[in-house]
Structures are given as C-alpha cells and as structure tokens.
Design a protein around this motif. Structure first.
Motif, PDB file in Angstrom:
ATOM      1  N   ALA A  27      -2.764 -21.343   2.826  1.00 13.45           N
ATOM      2  CA  ALA A  27      -2.204 -20.019   2.580  1.00 13.45           C
ATOM      3  C   ALA A  27      -1.276 -19.611   3.722  1.00 13.45           C
ATOM      4  O   ALA A  27      -0.197 -19.061   3.492  1.00 13.45           O
ATOM      5  N   ILE A  28      -1.697 -19.888   4.943  1.00 15.26           N
ATOM      6  CA  ILE A  28      -0.856 -19.491   6.081  1.00 15.26           C
ATOM      7  C   ILE A  28       0.366 -20.405   6.179  1.00 15.26           C
ATOM      8  O   ILE A  28       1.446 -19.974   6.555  1.00 15.26           O
ATOM      9  N   ARG A  29       0.191 -21.641   5.753  1.00 14.60           N
ATOM     10  CA  ARG A  29       1.338 -22.561   5.760  1.00 14.60           C
ATOM     11  C   ARG A  29       2.405 -22.075   4.777  1.00 14.60           C
ATOM     12  O   ARG A  29       3.587 -22.051   5.099  1.00 14.60           O
ATOM     13  N   ARG A 225      -7.910 -11.592  -7.981  1.00 16.96           N
ATOM     14  CA  ARG A 225      -7.481 -12.272  -9.216  1.00 16.96           C
ATOM     15  C   ARG A 225      -6.128 -12.939  -8.952  1.00 16.96           C
ATOM     16  O   ARG A 225      -5.610 -12.894  -7.840  1.00 16.96           O
ATOM     17  N   GLY A 226      -5.550 -13.512 -10.008  1.00 15.03           N
ATOM     18  CA  GLY A 226      -4.258 -14.182  -9.834  1.00 15.03           C
ATOM     19  C   GLY A 226      -4.401 -15.286  -8.801  1.00 15.03           C
ATOM     20  O   GLY A 226      -5.320 -16.093  -8.860  1.00 15.03           O
ATOM     21  N   ARG A 227      -3.487 -15.298  -7.831  1.00 18.65           N
ATOM     22  CA  ARG A 227      -3.585 -16.280  -6.755  1.00 18.65           C
ATOM     23  C   ARG A 227      -3.908 -15.597  -5.437  1.00 18.65           C
ATOM     24  O   ARG A 227      -3.556 -16.086  -4.354  1.00 18.65           O
ATOM     25  N   GLU A 228      -4.541 -14.457  -5.528  1.00 20.61           N
ATOM     26  CA  GLU A 228      -4.872 -13.710  -4.315  1.00 20.61           C
ATOM     27  C   GLU A 228      -5.848 -14.496  -3.445  1.00 20.61           C
ATOM     28  O   GLU A 228      -6.663 -15.276  -3.940  1.00 20.61           O
ATOM     29  N   HIS A 229      -5.758 -14.250  -2.170  1.00 18.84           N
ATOM     30  CA  HIS A 229      -6.533 -15.037  -1.201  1.00 18.84           C
ATOM     31  C   HIS A 229      -7.076 -14.071  -0.143  1.00 18.84           C
ATOM     32  O   HIS A 229      -6.323 -13.341   0.479  1.00 18.84           O
ATOM     33  N   ALA A 230      -8.386 -14.086   0.021  1.00 20.68           N
ATOM     34  CA  ALA A 230      -8.981 -13.230   1.056  1.00 20.68           C
ATOM     35  C   ALA A 230      -9.892 -14.068   1.931  1.00 20.68           C
ATOM     36  O   ALA A 230     -10.589 -14.962   1.459  1.00 20.68           O
ATOM     37  N   ASP A 231      -9.854 -13.770   3.197  1.00 17.35           N
ATOM     38  CA  ASP A 231     -10.607 -14.537   4.181  1.00 17.35           C
ATOM     39  C   ASP A 231     -11.323 -13.533   5.085  1.00 17.35           C
ATOM     40  O   ASP A 231     -10.685 -12.831   5.860  1.00 17.35           O
ATOM     41  N   ILE A 232     -12.631 -13.458   4.918  1.00 19.32           N
ATOM     42  CA  ILE A 232     -13.424 -12.473   5.653  1.00 19.32           C
ATOM     43  C   ILE A 232     -14.194 -13.202   6.744  1.00 19.32           C
ATOM     44  O   ILE A 232     -14.944 -14.136   6.455  1.00 19.32           O
TER      45      ILE A 232
END
Lengths: 373, 253
Positions: A27-29, A225-232
């Motif tokens: 994701a960061i790339r 949803r979708g292509r969302e990305h979460a990093d906790i």
C-alpha cells in the motif's frame, strides 16, 4: 521512493520498520508512485464537506485544520475552557482546562489538482478532571491527499479524558496518524476510534502508562470496503504498578478491503498488579477481503493479570437465517448484524448523539450496495 | 393451503426426507410426531427456506405458489413462520427494533402500510398481555442470555405479533416446564383461526393435551407412515414408536 516514504513515516531502525509495515508495504509502495505536492492550507471547499463536521452540537467548541493548518475563520472555542497556541515551530498546542467539556477537533483534507500531502503536529495537554476530545478526520474525493499527523497527548495526574476519534475518509485520502499518549498517576483515558474508509489509514497508538493506578480503555472499530486499507498498531506499555488497560476492537472488511490489527501490550519490570486485556474480533464479508490480527503480549513483571483473544470469522449464518425467516431481507439482515457487531465497540461513548452519529456512519458504509466494485 | 408431494431432501449428501407427502388446509392443526432422526426438523427448515437443504425430488405448493422458489424473507412475507427449535441469540440487536423491522418488512412486501412507533407498540402491548409476558423482554437483545424457556416464549410472542398464515412449531415444547408449556399452548390456541394453519412438530404427546390437533402424523425414516386423529398421539405415547415400525413390517408382509 517507496523506501523514502517508509523511512520518513516509519519509526525505529530498518528491521523494526520492515516488521511494523510488513502488511502495508504494498500500500505504501503504491502511494510512493504518486508525485506529491504540498497541500494548500488555505484551500477552499464546498458545503457537503463542511456539513460533515459542522455539527450544531459542537458550535463554539470547534477547532478546524485545513490540510494540517489551523483555519481560524472556521474555528471557535468560545464555549470551551480550552486554548490553542500555534507558535512558528509548526506545533499546535491545545490545552484543555479544568472545565473544558467537549472540544471538536477537525482535520479536513482538501484535494488539489494533483496529488498533495500535508503534515502537522498537535500536542494536547489535559488537566481536566473530565473532558471529551472529539478528533474528527474528513476529506473530499478527488486527487490523492496524504496527511501525516503526529498527536501528543498527555494526561496529568487524575485527569480523565474521553477521546472519540472519527476518521471517515473517501477512498482517495490517506492518513497516517501517530499518537503518543502518556498517562500520569490515576489518569484515565477512554479512547474510541472509528476508522472508516481511506486509501491507506495507518493509526499508531502508543500509550505509556507511567503513573500508578492509571487506566486506559481503548475501543475501536474499523469498517472498510472497496480497496480500502487500514493498519492499526497499538503499542501499550505498562510502566507503573496497579495500572490497567482494557482493549476491545471490532473490524469489518467487505469486497477487497484489507485491514491489519496489531495489539501490542508490554508490562515493564516492576509494573506489578497490572491488569491487561485485549479483544479483537473481525468479520469478513467477502472472500476477497483480508484481515490480519495479531495480539502481542510481552510481560516482564510477576503479579500480572493478562488476557487476550483475536478472531477473524464470517457473519453468523444462523443469525442471518433467523432474521430472514422473520421477513427481513438479506441486505438489511446483514446490515443489522454488522451494526450489532460494531455496537459493542462504540457503546462506551457517553454522548448518545455522538454515539448514534458514528453508529449511523458505520451502518451506512456496509454492506456495500450490490454491484459496487 | 400447503401441499407437499413426494418430497425428497438431502442434507450434506445424506437423504433425510424420502418421499414425504402432506396436505394441510386452512384452519387445521397438524401434529407431526416421530423418533429422533426421522426428519422432523428438516421438514421445518426446508419449509422456512434454510440453506443447505437440497430438494432432489417432489414439490411444495403453498397458496398455489411454488414455495421452494421463494427466498426465506419472501416466505415470511407470504405468511410462513417457523418457531425455531433452537432460537438464535443475536447480541447487539434490540428485540423491539428487530420485531418492528421484521413486521414492517413483511407489511411492505405485501404492499401494506408500515406501522409507526405508536401503532407498533400498541400491537406489541396487546400481544404481551395475551401471552402474560413482561415488557422487559422488549428491551433486551434478541434471545441474548435468555433461558431456554424464555427463548421459546419469545418465539411464540413473535408468532403472535407477526400473525402468519402457516405456523410451524419445531419442538417448541422441548425443554419447557409445565407452566411454560401451558403458556405456549395458550398462545397457539388463542391464534387458532379458520384462516390459519399450524404444523406442530413434537416428540411427546404432552403438548398435544393442550393443543388438540385435528390430524396426527407419524414421521419415520423420512416419510409419513401413519396418520390419524388426536387419539393416535395417545397410542404412540402408550406403545412407543417401535409399535409403528412393527405395524409397518406386519403390513408389508
């Protein structure tokens, strides 16, 4: 470029960075491919975005930042016992006084013509016996915006703070928040994080429980949803005797969304009598969604109570059939069960209007309408 | 109202119903009795539309329509209700909210107007009074932390509120003490109506002392093997299911 962004955002040495960002590396790339220009602090935006945060309830208690910069024209703290200082160093300091009550702190990400980014640093000092900080992240769809926000939060002895954090972002907004919290003796923090949407949301919540009998209650929910990305990334450290943390997070991912939950608790030597609990339950609504959860307890003291549990599962088919057998349509039944699943993590929010607002936002996000990407 | 013909149903690849036929007319109460594993619960689940029940042969016609084509929620709106043998706990979903959503979803599907809060609560109170239930039930999450008896009472309360045309009670009597059993029976009896039919699935004849059926069927090995009037239940109680098996063997010989 990917390493440059990671070097900038990641803490620690290369090994620690690589480990901590392991699941978000792609994701960061992808984000690194964008050519970010600085975001304008004086960007103008239209009514729909404004309506997202101009709650009647918080008029006179609101502080608004646009692309990381304080917007005095939109801010008004007349009704709150709170003061804000923005010296030229770029660090904004918010002090919550003894009768602060509720303060609504809004960050608005306004897209430019091309990809933009902003960065800000906020220090919050809480001396109040009872205060409520509503930290609110909103954005508008458009070109990519990347925000990086460092939050320092210090609770004085016996201070009590309810921190409600709502990040409700469009799929083109990325936000990296790094919160460093310290709790002095007998201080109590109850935080509730609602993480909705975003291209990449990274939340680092580092809490140092430094004072005896201090208590952290961390609640949170992410709905993607979708292509969302979460990093906790939670990193709780017990450095004092008889301190407590109680962590309860719920996660929901639909379609191709991706979430990472790292729940780290360290009990330092000498922090005897500590009580640490962590629960993270997750639901996948699609075979293409993915959630990685990892509780990590490291205990260096003897007299400690610690419990943890983490699960990733599907929606309960028995419950779904039960609701449908009573006439509730499939989509509505799924929505009802997802909302119920999240409700436990939001139940701690004292202010009913605020809680209902966040519950409604969570419910509206899922399950995604049929045929959406 | 309901016509089941030669129904064959497989669950996880195993045939459970093996040619079941049954006709239920409006206004009738049918009891289905049978030993463990005979397929009693399968019948209820397949009528309500649960996933995982594969109909390999036969038909189910309800009010002139092919019931098996309908989604579970469409069956509910058409008036089919299953009182679950094991009602599901749904923490976080308030009972009142759930009941109102269910009732209004059904009404909407039937083209009837939705009830507002006042109309809904009025109806809820009427039904609670009939069933001698406390309104404390309404403030709790659906079945969450309910005792076995409370769950069954909640099923009957939903039955009373939703007023289905065809109610299937799947071993609603199991695990009930005598008071709860009477309450369930009273609830059902108060709803007996020329336009409504009941299928009461049970192991024991005891419930049928209170809900007197028009027809009693014995379900064994996936088929109805014997039908009769209410006295059949007493014979079964006296002789056990083995008696039926012996009679079948004798009949076949």
């Amino acid at each position: 470029m990917a390493t440059a962004l990671l070097d900038e955002l990641g803490c620690g040495d290369a090994v620690q960075r690589a480990e901590s960002w392991r699941y978000s590396r792609n994701a960061i790339r992808a984000l690194s491919q964008l050519d970010f220009a600085p975001a304008a602090g004086d960007a103008v935006f239209d009514a729909p975005l404004r309506e997202q945060f101009e709650w009647p309830q918080t008029r006179g208690r609101r502080l608004v930042f646009v692309n990381g910069r304080l917007a005095p024209a939109l801010s008004d703290l007349v009704d709150a016992d709170a003061s804000v200082a923005t010296p030229t160093t770029g660090v904004c300091t918010l002090r919550l006084g003894p009768t602060a009550g509720l303060v609504h702190l809004v960050h608005v990400a306004v897209p430019g013509a091309t990809a933009t980014r902003w960065q800000a640093r906020l220090e919050v000092e809480v001396a109040a016996p009872r205060a409520c900080l509503v930290e609110h992240q909103v954005g508008a769809s458009g070109a990519d915006v990347l925000g990086v926000l460092d939050i320092g939060l210090a609770l004085a002895p016996q201070a009590r703070l309810e921190w409600v954090s709502l990040a409700d972002l469009p799929a083109t907004t990325s936000l990296v928040r790094r919160a460093t919290v310290s709790l002095a003796r007998q201080a109590q923090l109850r935080s509730t994080h609602a993480v909705f949407g975003g291209r990449l949301q990274r939340l680092e919540l580092g809490v140092a429980i430094r004072g005896e009998q201090a208590r952290l209650e961390s609640r949170g929910v992410f709905v993607l949803r979708g292509r969302e990305h979460a990093d906790i990334q939670l990193d709780i450290s017990h450095a004092a005797r008889d301190s407590a943390c109680d962590i309860l997070w719920r996660g929901v991912a639909d379609q191709r969304a991706r979430a990472i939950f790292h729940g780290g608790i360290t009990v330092e030597p000498g922090a005897d009598g500590s009580d640490a609990g962590l629960s993270n339950k997750n639901v996948l609504l699609s075979p293409h969604a993915e959630i990685d959860t990892k509780p990590a307890l490291v205990i260096h003291a003897d007299e400690v109570k610690a419990a943890h549990g983490a699960t990733v599962g599907q929606i309960d088919e028995r419950a779904l059939f039960y609701l449908r057998s009573r006439g509730i349509a499939l989509a509505a039944a799924r929505r009802m069960l997802v909302a119920a699943f999240c409700a436990e993590a939001l139940a701690g929010i004292d202010d009913a209007a605020l809680r209902e607002r966040i519950e409604a936002l969570a419910a509206a996000r899922l399950p995604a309408p049929e045929g959406a990407p | 109202m309901l016509k089941i013909e030669n129904l064959h149903v497989r669950v996880a690849g195993k045939e459970i119903l093996k040619g079941l036929s049954l006709q239920v007319n409006a206004g009738e109460v049918h009891a289905i009795m049978g030993p463990n594993g005979a397929g009693k619960s399968t019948l209820g689940n397949v009528l309500a539309g649960r996933d995982g029940y594969e109909v390999s042969q036969g038909s189910v016609t309800y009010d002139g329509r092919n019931l098996l084509e309908l989604e579970p929620e469409a069956r509910a709106a058409a008036g089919v209700f299953l009182a679950f043998q094991y009602p599901v706990e749904i923490p976080g979903v308030n009972n009142t909210y759930f009941l109102r959503a269910a009732l209004n979803a059904q009404r909407k599907a039937r083209g009837e107007g939705e009830l507002d809060t006042m109309q809904f609560l009025k109806r809820v109170r009427e039904k609670l009074a009939v069933l001698h239930l406390k309104d404390e039930l309404l403030h709790r999450a659906v079945n969450a932390g309910f005792s076995g008896g409370e769950k069954k009472r909640n099923e009957i309360f939903q039955l009373a509120l939703l007023e289905p045309k065809l109610a299937i009670l799947d071993e609603t009597d199991s695990g009930l003490d005598i008071d709860a059993l009477k309450m369930v029976a009273e609830g059902v009896n108060s709803m007996r109506d020329p336009g409504r039919a009941f299928i009461v699935v049970t192991h024991y004849q005891r419930l049928l002392d209170y809900i007197v059926p028009d027809v009693v069927h014995v379900l064994a090995d996936g088929r109805i093997v014997e039908s009769g009037d209410a006295s059949l239940a007493h014979k079964l109680e006296e002789h056990g299911y083995a008696w039926i098996a012996e009679r079948r063997v004798a009949g076949a010989a």
